[in-house]
Design an enzyme around this catalytic site. Structure first.
Site, mmCIF file in Angstrom:
data_model
loop_
_atom_site.group_PDB
_atom_site.id
_atom_site.type_symbol
_atom_site.label_atom_id
_atom_site.label_comp_id
_atom_site.label_asym_id
_atom_site.label_seq_id
_atom_site.Cartn_x
_atom_site.Cartn_y
_atom_site.Cartn_z
ATOM 1 C CD GLN A 140 62.254 106.127 -100.440
ATOM 2 O OE1 GLN A 140 62.231 107.302 -100.091
ATOM 3 N NE2 GLN A 140 62.533 105.774 -101.686
ATOM 4 C CG ASP A 233 68.968 105.511 -96.064
ATOM 5 O OD1 ASP A 233 69.254 106.644 -96.504
ATOM 6 O OD2 ASP A 233 68.005 105.319 -95.293
ATOM 7 C CB CYS A 273 65.593 106.325 -99.790
ATOM 8 S SG CYS A 273 66.624 106.380 -98.310
ATOM 9 N NE ARG A 301 58.833 108.807 -101.108
ATOM 10 C CZ ARG A 301 59.446 109.515 -100.138
ATOM 11 N NH1 ARG A 301 60.765 109.673 -100.158
ATOM 12 N NH2 ARG A 301 58.751 110.049 -99.154
#
Length: 314
Positions: A140, A233, A273, A301
């Site tokens: 990530q 996140d 993410c 990604r």
């Protein structure tokens, strides 16, 4: 830098890699993306290679982008869960690693405990790559650094503000990567939820050497002031359901909303993410608004996985 020195190495966390090596992975990510949009849908550097995906946790982005990445490199994936292997019946991680090493060319493991990765790497004769653990998420971070470079044109000197859970595994990898690449990282988190002390110690030391910096504060507005990137996140990660109520209570003042983004200034982009808990750590107006780089970040990604696999798989 010789690419051959990366071949065959494990990737458990980014502390094992130099700033030069991480930078190369990041730049290759954007090169893979450029080649993809130039029409090179397949770059067959993994032709005849097989990559095992051993997942203890569910996934959308990691699994799908890895399967597509290996296919676009000309290779083949084998997806496994513990219940579908003898791990679910008590076979040891060491024995599993020894056997899989005879069949596969690399293992990407998404695990509940980082210790599982370490045990696997000790006994595997092929690269073991961290697809997420409770401690770090290096793939990530490679995609994230590529997204920042893509959006800002540089990494060194970029100010990144992470707002939310200070013990987050993605944050840990951002600290390791960012400190080696010369970013200025400010983490806004409650005093009760600090980053892992071992990772924080490494990041602080490395940042001094790279010209970057790492700072932990409790005020999110202080953290985002002048930021190039505002990152958050989820507040409750997989496996933390028992502490959900307490974490939400502590982190409620750390929501990334339009007011916080406006306080960052006009140059800030927003990153996450994913998956996002909309209305909790971020509001719709931010993740869907003009600040958001989230969807490019998610796409990257795929290209990051192609870059890392092409470098590490022998």
């Amino acid at each position: 830098m010789s690419l051959h020195r990366l071949r065959g190495r494990h990737l458990l966390w980014l502390a094992d890699y130099s700033g030069e090596e991480i930078r190369h992975m990041v730049e290759l990510t954007l090169e893979m993306k450029r080649r993809y949009y130039a029409g090179e849908r397949v770059i067959p550097v993994l032709r005849g290679r097989s990559v095992g995906l051993l997942f203890e946790k569910p996934s959308t982005r990691t699994r799908i982008s890895l399967e597509v990445a290996v296919a676009q490199l000309g290779g083949h994936t084998v997806y496994m869960t513990p219940s579908e292997t003898q791990l679910g019946r008590g076979e040891t991680v060491a024995d599993t690693a020894r056997v899989l090493s005879r069949y596969l060319d690399a293992i990407v493991a998404r695990v509940k405990s980082h210790k599982t990765l370490e045990e696997m790497a000790r006994h595997a004769s092929i690269p073991v790559i961290n697809g997420l653990s409770d401690l770090t998420h290096p793939l990530q971070a490679i995609a994230d650094m590529a997204t920042i470079l893509e959006k800002k044109g540089r990494l060194k000197g970029v100010k990144l503000a992470f707002v939310g859970d200070g013990a987050d595994n993605v944050l840990h990898s951002l600290l390791l990567a960012g400190s080696k690449l010369g970013l200025h990282i400010t983490v806004a988190t409650p005093p009760q939820i600090r980053p892992d002390e071992r990772i924080l110690s490494i990041a602080l030391k490395v940042a001094e050497e790279s010209g970057g910096s790492v700072e932990i504060v409790s005020d999110p507005y202080e953290a985002v002031s002048g930021a190039d990137v505002v990152y958050t996140d989820v507040w409750v990660s997989m496996g933390q359901e028992s502490m959900a109520e307490e974490k939400v209570r502590l982190l409620k003042p750390y929501q990334v909303n339009a007011k916080l983004m406006e306080a960052a200034g006009g140059r800030a982009i927003f990153m996450h993410c994913l998956p996002a808990k909309r209305g909790q750590e971020v509001t719709d107006e931010v993740i869907d608004g003009p600040w958001s780089a989230v969807w490019d970040q998610a796409e990257n990604r795929l290209h990051a996985h192609k870059a890392v696999l092409s470098l590490l798989v022998p």
